[in-house]
Write an enzyme that holds these catalytic residues in place. Sequence first.
Site, PDB file in Angstrom:
ATOM      1  N   LYS B 127     -11.887 -13.221  -5.625  1.00 47.70           N
ATOM      2  CA  LYS B 127     -12.572 -11.968  -5.965  1.00 47.70           C
ATOM      3  C   LYS B 127     -13.147 -12.023  -7.371  1.00 47.70           C
ATOM      4  CE  LYS B 127     -11.458  -8.528  -2.822  1.00 47.70           C
ATOM      5  NZ  LYS B 127     -10.524  -9.136  -1.862  1.00 47.70           N
ATOM      6  N   GLU B 211      -9.571  -1.713  -8.401  1.00 52.40           N
ATOM      7  CA  GLU B 211     -11.000  -1.427  -8.493  1.00 52.40           C
ATOM      8  C   GLU B 211     -11.232   0.077  -8.461  1.00 52.40           C
ATOM      9  OE1 GLU B 211     -13.871  -4.065  -6.180  1.00 52.40           O
ATOM     10  OE2 GLU B 211     -13.799  -2.228  -5.007  1.00 52.40           O
ATOM     11  N   HIS B 246     -10.160   0.441   6.371  1.00 49.44           N
ATOM     12  CA  HIS B 246     -10.945  -0.730   5.955  1.00 49.44           C
ATOM     13  C   HIS B 246     -11.175  -1.742   7.070  1.00 49.44           C
ATOM     14  CE1 HIS B 246     -10.595   0.904   1.958  1.00 49.44           C
ATOM     15  NE2 HIS B 246      -9.298   1.012   2.160  1.00 49.44           N
ATOM     16  N   ARG B 306     -18.998 -16.775   6.096  1.00 49.56           N
ATOM     17  CA  ARG B 306     -18.826 -17.126   7.508  1.00 49.56           C
ATOM     18  C   ARG B 306     -19.715 -16.240   8.355  1.00 49.56           C
ATOM     19  NH1 ARG B 306     -16.242 -12.322   8.773  1.00 49.56           N
ATOM     20  NH2 ARG B 306     -14.899 -11.588   7.104  1.00 49.56           N
TER      21      ARG B 306
END
Lengths: 163, 512
Positions: B127, B211, B246, B306
């Site tokens: 990240k 975050e 999510h 991907r």
Amino acid sequence: MTPGRFIVEHRQETRTVEVSSRGEVVVEGREAPLSVTAIDDHAYQVDADSRRTRVFAAAAGETREVFVDGRVFRFDVVGANDRRRAAAGGHGDQPMAPMPGTVVKLLVAVGEHVERGQILLKLEAMKMELPIRASHAGTIAAVHCREGELVQAGARLLDIEGP
Amino acid sequence: MDGAVVKARREMFRRVLVANRGEIALRVIRACREMGIESVAVYSEADARSPHVAAADQAILIGPPPAAQSYLDIARLVEVARGAQCDAVHPGYGFLAENPAFAHACADAGLTFVGPSAAVIALLGSKTAARDAARAAGLPIVPGEKPPRQTNAAIKECALRIGLPVLLKAAAGGGGKGMRLVADQSDLDEAIDAARREATAAFGDGTLYIERALKEPRHVEIQVFGDSHGHAVHLFERDCSVQRRHQKVIEESPSPALSPSLRDRMGGAARSLVQSVGYRNAGTVEFLLEGTGDNATFYFLEMNTRLQVEHPVTEAVTGVDLVRAQLLEASGMPLPWTETELSLRGHAIECRVYAEDPAQDFIPQAGRLLCYREPRLPGIRIDSGVVEGGEVSVYYDPLLAKLIATGETRQVAIDRAIAALRQYPVLGIRTNVSFLVSVLSDHRFRDGRVHTQFLDREAAAIIATEEQLPVPDEAFAVAAAATGRQSHTGDAPTATVHRAPDPWVTLEGWRQ
């Protein structure tokens, strides 16, 4: 179609349904009979008034699952003359493991009062935490699992007594 | 790299190992077949009778059901690929698709990994490094940090410094595993513990990243593609704002929130990241979008190195075949399209059909599919990995199928998706089919006004409303008729049962 009279239960709603050998089906509370035609092992065509519906059914254990128009209903069905009553209440209300998993957190203890919907414990399965909630209010009468234990699907986790 | 290897890489593969299962394994196997490439499937003991095993040219047992001992076993997969004399490996999505060690192991064994290089996967998989790369490429970033000390106290302090609400995320991975939204200071401790536990279970690394949570953001991602000849294109956006904890549930393209100029800006930003890191093959740059229209602000979220689950949405509106392009690119060929050749036409919506129980917190379900019939309708594509009579095991992702509806407008696509789901019986296992219908029918979704927290806030009310709907008489009638028919086990249906031959049923695809 085997003719007969059946008691069909869906949650709080119970209706008597009469099936004739010609596939004419009279549902309690409805004037006009429906016409049911079997298409294959699971598919049925139902004609009601001017509306034709494709319905699917399967027997999952004691439950009859029926799919109509995107929704699935689960029925308990017994013959009207059958002495055996559909299982209602009893052990079915006790918290069970919906799938194999590990008990990661036990949040209640014996003697504790719980509210309906309260989270009793957390299972971890498929890398996700699944909260197990009380289906009714009551007092914890017994705890059948402990933290860190791997439980099998259908395992009874706790007993909740009374309201 | 010597001359012989370069030459070999410019020829199309002869045999590809598909290192995955379920619908995505089938998707790749079919693309291989179309291109004249032999496919080799792998399977665990739990999947011996799965459709992907039957569909491939050959199938090899790789281990017991737990993924760690089968679909995640790098050494075993490489050994099998070499033993079967494959020249390439397609990882699908999930499992090892974003694992740099796997890409590396393939390369070391002389196998072409269908995807970006191990170094690029590693860079974008971290990240922190990914954010640095995005910032360097000029992309806007959501404020956040990875506390150097990972104690609860240090993480709390960091969260309060950034300012609540915050998102706690697994530093090592994506897919929503280990992610927690915290709005209240008193919830921090429990959320940190839970996020760390989930992150450790999913990725073997409990490190958390903190975050700032945006206000009702939309999730809008850009499909990108790069090749080894220096080309980079974007294939427009997918809006994946309908998520539950999510996990994406419904995805669509185009996004109802994007203006043409914002689309250009976001596409351009995504493409510049592809160029600046030398990205090859298919990828997705995920953004969060605050606001709508020309005034909206977008922030880089992460890049997925991907093929995405929701790639068919892009295929539907652009007319390209992304898996075919992946195989072409991996074999060393240039991209089959240029940016100017790509255009967006019509509207597509994907609904993920999961084995889960919406009425019980969406708990994943396992068991036998007693009845499973896919609808066949205009503008409907279904990518599935299951068949009637098959078992859905507890070991893997509960995704049964993806239903993709395409139409000339968003409303047509929504109506088609609803019509198709209403003709999509799945019995024996609880699914989210009726929940999908309810969400698609919700006026807020129809108006294009949803954001990433919509389902987390509204799912319970949507389910409660659905449960108030009356049970149709047809359901009671068939419940009784079906019981009468099967109560005398062994009896053939009586002569009066009319059996109509029905092409809708008999032409159904997979039957076991």
